[in-house]
Design an enzyme around this catalytic site. Sequence first.
Site, mmCIF file in Angstrom:
data_model
loop_
_atom_site.group_PDB
_atom_site.id
_atom_site.type_symbol
_atom_site.label_atom_id
_atom_site.label_comp_id
_atom_site.label_asym_id
_atom_site.label_seq_id
_atom_site.Cartn_x
_atom_site.Cartn_y
_atom_site.Cartn_z
ATOM 1 N N HIS A 226 20.023 38.981 -1.348
ATOM 2 C CA HIS A 226 21.378 38.701 -1.824
ATOM 3 C C HIS A 226 21.561 38.919 -3.321
ATOM 4 O O HIS A 226 22.704 38.924 -3.800
ATOM 5 C CB HIS A 226 21.784 37.273 -1.455
ATOM 6 C CG HIS A 226 23.249 37.153 -1.128
ATOM 7 N ND1 HIS A 226 23.781 36.096 -0.441
ATOM 8 C CD2 HIS A 226 24.302 37.963 -1.400
ATOM 9 C CE1 HIS A 226 25.079 36.251 -0.305
ATOM 10 N NE2 HIS A 226 25.432 37.382 -0.882
ATOM 11 N N ASP B 54 27.583 31.940 3.382
ATOM 12 C CA ASP B 54 26.143 31.807 3.153
ATOM 13 C C ASP B 54 25.695 30.383 3.480
ATOM 14 O O ASP B 54 26.441 29.423 3.265
ATOM 15 C CB ASP B 54 25.862 32.106 1.674
ATOM 16 C CG ASP B 54 24.408 32.448 1.380
ATOM 17 O OD1 ASP B 54 23.527 31.952 2.102
ATOM 18 O OD2 ASP B 54 24.166 33.197 0.425
ATOM 19 N N HIS C 190 23.333 29.088 1.820
ATOM 20 C CA HIS C 190 22.880 28.608 0.513
ATOM 21 C C HIS C 190 23.975 28.814 -0.533
ATOM 22 O O HIS C 190 24.849 29.669 -0.368
ATOM 23 C CB HIS C 190 21.609 29.348 0.098
ATOM 24 C CG HIS C 190 20.529 29.301 1.125
ATOM 25 N ND1 HIS C 190 20.411 30.249 2.123
ATOM 26 C CD2 HIS C 190 19.538 28.396 1.327
ATOM 27 C CE1 HIS C 190 19.380 29.938 2.899
ATOM 28 N NE2 HIS C 190 18.842 28.816 2.445
ATOM 29 N N ASP D 93 23.464 29.841 -3.709
ATOM 30 C CA ASP D 93 23.141 30.965 -4.596
ATOM 31 C C ASP D 93 23.714 30.745 -5.997
ATOM 32 O O ASP D 93 24.118 31.686 -6.678
ATOM 33 C CB ASP D 93 23.663 32.288 -4.026
ATOM 34 C CG ASP D 93 22.949 32.687 -2.755
ATOM 35 O OD1 ASP D 93 21.944 32.052 -2.411
ATOM 36 O OD2 ASP D 93 23.402 33.635 -2.073
ATOM 37 N N HIS E 211 17.421 35.811 -5.664
ATOM 38 C CA HIS E 211 18.417 35.800 -4.583
ATOM 39 C C HIS E 211 19.083 34.427 -4.450
ATOM 40 O O HIS E 211 20.054 34.286 -3.696
ATOM 41 C CB HIS E 211 17.823 36.268 -3.254
ATOM 42 C CG HIS E 211 16.893 35.310 -2.582
ATOM 43 N ND1 HIS E 211 16.545 35.432 -1.247
ATOM 44 C CD2 HIS E 211 16.216 34.217 -3.032
ATOM 45 C CE1 HIS E 211 15.702 34.451 -0.915
ATOM 46 N NE2 HIS E 211 15.499 33.719 -1.982
ATOM 47 N N ASP F 47 25.977 36.645 3.934
ATOM 48 C CA ASP F 47 24.542 36.469 4.134
ATOM 49 C C ASP F 47 24.330 36.070 5.594
ATOM 50 O O ASP F 47 24.836 35.040 6.040
ATOM 51 C CB ASP F 47 24.014 35.382 3.199
ATOM 52 C CG ASP F 47 22.497 35.265 3.215
ATOM 53 O OD1 ASP F 47 21.896 35.488 4.284
ATOM 54 O OD2 ASP F 47 21.920 34.924 2.168
ATOM 55 N N ASP G 171 22.099 34.682 7.076
ATOM 56 C CA ASP G 171 21.473 33.391 7.359
ATOM 57 C C ASP G 171 22.481 32.250 7.460
ATOM 58 O O ASP G 171 22.115 31.106 7.742
ATOM 59 C CB ASP G 171 20.366 33.056 6.360
ATOM 60 C CG ASP G 171 20.839 32.702 4.955
ATOM 61 O OD1 ASP G 171 22.029 32.384 4.771
ATOM 62 O OD2 ASP G 171 20.002 32.741 4.026
ATOM 63 N N GLU H 158 20.354 40.217 3.706
ATOM 64 C CA GLU H 158 19.267 39.327 4.146
ATOM 65 C C GLU H 158 18.829 39.523 5.595
ATOM 66 O O GLU H 158 18.212 38.631 6.186
ATOM 67 C CB GLU H 158 19.606 37.855 3.885
ATOM 68 C CG GLU H 158 19.808 37.505 2.416
ATOM 69 C CD GLU H 158 18.524 37.427 1.593
ATOM 70 O OE1 GLU H 158 17.435 37.595 2.168
ATOM 71 O OE2 GLU H 158 18.629 37.195 0.365
#
Length: 297
Positions: free
Chosen positions: A97, A120, A122, A124, A137, A224, A226, A269
């Site tokens: 990312h 996402d 996360h 980030d 990332h 992303d 994930d 990702e």
Amino acid sequence: MKVKVLGVPSDFGANRRGVDMGPSAIRYAGLIDKLKELKIKVEDISDINIPITRSDISKCQKLKCLDEIVVSCEALSNTVSEVVSDGYFPIVLGGDHSIAIGSVAGVSRVKESIGLIWIDAHGDFNTQKTSNSGNIHGMPLSAIVGKGVDELVNCGGFSPKVKEENTVLVGVRDLDEGEKRLLKESKLTIFTMDDIDRKGMYQIMKEAIRISSKDVEGVHLSFDIDVLDPLEAPGVGTPVKGGISYREAHLALEMLSENEILTSLDLVEVNPILDQYNKTAELAVELILSALGKRIL
């Protein structure tokens, strides 16, 4: 719609190897042919050239592979700017990312102002001061809005790329302690998985679209993979239980398509080394198609 697809085979920002093969896996899953089936004019312009060396810790910084990431993001920014200037919609395939710094910089250099939807698991939003790992990332969103080391913040020659007021984070469920503080102090709009559970994806995306698209020329989507539950998307380097469902993901991207606000997107990702029969890459293709107009009926 005219689309150009480009890959960024970089794993410099990640904590596990293999995500550099993501662009190849997504192409292998049939992205180009399926875009053509939607009657979209599409051109695959291959992968950008990135460094082949890998340093563990950059000089004078607690950041891994900083120099390589800066070179990669600058190259990506230049290519994306050319694609947008030529009237094409760029689809950027990651890669980890950290590449989104270059994607957003490239679009923002051409458009006077853009919004940003960041989907996402996360945040980030770490910087060199809050990151425990030094993995970049975990830092691209903060760099895009002007926080962090100069080398990342000034990618493309300017900062910030996007106003915090037009930036929306969706689906987050795994944050570092320092990152939480930075997010609370920011002007970003943040929708956690708890918000999605309580309000539903439709209401969350309705708000995300309104906020990100206010008084701008368009919106960049950074997705992303994930963010999905690991049962749906096993081929990721940083899986977190309790993610969004298959249909929630499609609904989010279908709504973006219906509102016709997207100028560009990156999908990142996908790690084929950790995947099962290319399941995650195939899902990535399906999601890109939804963002560009594919419907059930």
